[in-house]
Design a protein around this motif. Sequence first.
Motif, PDB file in Angstrom:
ATOM      1  N   ASP A 237      -4.572  40.498   5.585  1.00  0.00           N
ATOM      2  CA  ASP A 237      -3.721  41.113   4.558  1.00  0.00           C
ATOM      3  C   ASP A 237      -4.387  42.325   3.916  1.00  0.00           C
ATOM      4  O   ASP A 237      -3.762  43.361   3.724  1.00  0.00           O
ATOM      5  CB  ASP A 237      -3.406  40.098   3.448  1.00  0.00           C
ATOM      6  N   ASN A 238      -5.652  42.173   3.556  1.00  0.00           N
ATOM      7  CA  ASN A 238      -6.292  43.178   2.688  1.00  0.00           C
ATOM      8  C   ASN A 238      -7.014  44.284   3.453  1.00  0.00           C
ATOM      9  O   ASN A 238      -7.405  45.284   2.858  1.00  0.00           O
ATOM     10  CB  ASN A 238      -7.250  42.490   1.714  1.00  0.00           C
ATOM     11  N   LEU A 239      -7.213  44.087   4.745  1.00  0.00           N
ATOM     12  CA  LEU A 239      -7.854  45.149   5.532  1.00  0.00           C
ATOM     13  C   LEU A 239      -6.819  45.969   6.296  1.00  0.00           C
ATOM     14  O   LEU A 239      -7.176  46.817   7.108  1.00  0.00           O
ATOM     15  CB  LEU A 239      -8.884  44.553   6.508  1.00  0.00           C
ATOM     16  N   GLY A 240      -5.549  45.714   6.037  1.00  0.00           N
ATOM     17  CA  GLY A 240      -4.514  46.521   6.684  1.00  0.00           C
ATOM     18  C   GLY A 240      -4.600  46.459   8.201  1.00  0.00           C
ATOM     19  O   GLY A 240      -4.670  47.488   8.880  1.00  0.00           O
ATOM     20  N   TYR A 241      -4.586  45.251   8.747  1.00  0.00           N
ATOM     21  CA  TYR A 241      -4.679  45.084  10.206  1.00  0.00           C
ATOM     22  C   TYR A 241      -3.633  45.913  10.945  1.00  0.00           C
ATOM     23  O   TYR A 241      -3.848  46.356  12.066  1.00  0.00           O
ATOM     24  CB  TYR A 241      -4.523  43.597  10.576  1.00  0.00           C
TER      25      TYR A 241
ATOM     26  N   PHE B 130     -15.132  33.075   7.083  1.00  0.00           N
ATOM     27  CA  PHE B 130     -14.395  34.121   6.386  1.00  0.00           C
ATOM     28  C   PHE B 130     -12.954  33.679   6.170  1.00  0.00           C
ATOM     29  O   PHE B 130     -12.447  32.802   6.865  1.00  0.00           O
ATOM     30  CB  PHE B 130     -14.483  35.448   7.132  1.00  0.00           C
ATOM     31  N   ASP B 131     -12.322  34.284   5.143  1.00  0.00           N
ATOM     32  CA  ASP B 131     -10.931  33.966   4.826  1.00  0.00           C
ATOM     33  C   ASP B 131     -10.050  34.852   5.709  1.00  0.00           C
ATOM     34  O   ASP B 131      -9.770  36.003   5.381  1.00  0.00           O
ATOM     35  CB  ASP B 131     -10.679  34.241   3.341  1.00  0.00           C
ATOM     36  N   GLN B 132      -9.620  34.300   6.835  1.00  0.00           N
ATOM     37  CA  GLN B 132      -8.968  35.129   7.846  1.00  0.00           C
ATOM     38  C   GLN B 132      -7.637  35.726   7.374  1.00  0.00           C
ATOM     39  O   GLN B 132      -7.291  36.838   7.757  1.00  0.00           O
ATOM     40  CB  GLN B 132      -8.791  34.354   9.144  1.00  0.00           C
ATOM     41  N   GLU B 133      -6.904  34.980   6.545  1.00  0.00           N
ATOM     42  CA  GLU B 133      -5.624  35.519   6.046  1.00  0.00           C
ATOM     43  C   GLU B 133      -5.886  36.694   5.102  1.00  0.00           C
ATOM     44  O   GLU B 133      -5.174  37.705   5.139  1.00  0.00           O
ATOM     45  CB  GLU B 133      -4.825  34.438   5.319  1.00  0.00           C
ATOM     46  N   ALA B 134      -6.913  36.569   4.253  1.00  0.00           N
ATOM     47  CA  ALA B 134      -7.247  37.660   3.322  1.00  0.00           C
ATOM     48  C   ALA B 134      -7.682  38.897   4.099  1.00  0.00           C
ATOM     49  O   ALA B 134      -7.323  40.022   3.722  1.00  0.00           O
ATOM     50  CB  ALA B 134      -8.351  37.207   2.363  1.00  0.00           C
ATOM     51  N   TRP B 135      -8.443  38.684   5.175  1.00  0.00           N
ATOM     52  CA  TRP B 135      -8.864  39.839   5.979  1.00  0.00           C
ATOM     53  C   TRP B 135      -7.641  40.535   6.589  1.00  0.00           C
ATOM     54  O   TRP B 135      -7.523  41.758   6.537  1.00  0.00           O
ATOM     55  CB  TRP B 135      -9.835  39.410   7.092  1.00  0.00           C
TER      56      TRP B 135
END
Length: 156
Positions: A77-81, A70-75
């Motif tokens: 950024d885009n999942l609002g960690y 998985f693209d960990q940076e995209a997760w």
Amino acid sequence: MKKMIEQYSRDYALLREAVEGLSEEELRFQPTPGKWSIHQIVIHVTDSEILATHRMKKVLAEEEPLLLSFDQEAWADNLGYERLDREQHLLLFQMLRASMLPLLENLNPEQLERVGEYPDGARYTFKELLEFRVQHVRDHLAQIGRVRQAYRENRV
Ligand code: NI
């Protein structure tokens, strides 16, 4: 193998210990813009564990299954960690690890050598996937240590 399973089952306590007693300010501190806070690291470690647990089960259950990363940076950024619940994720990590123990404690040598393959052709055995899990937490515990150091330096 016994030692590996022990380490695997100890990681939750280590992770919990690493964040216990820290202020929300320290947990949310980002060493530099774009670098993960301890809060974000905890969410990442759990998301990574969700996918890795799935991969490990696929390798045990299916014949040379396709593995996906998985693209960990995209997760992040885009999942609002930032907004996700850290306590829930810690408990989820604990449950994922605990749920695998009955499988791990009954593995035979052939199962350890079962293989999965990534789209780029990289192949890994179950044993290697398990070792990566322990290493992954170790790497992120070291990262948490570095963020704490940066936080302390930032305050003086
Ligand atoms: Ni990671």
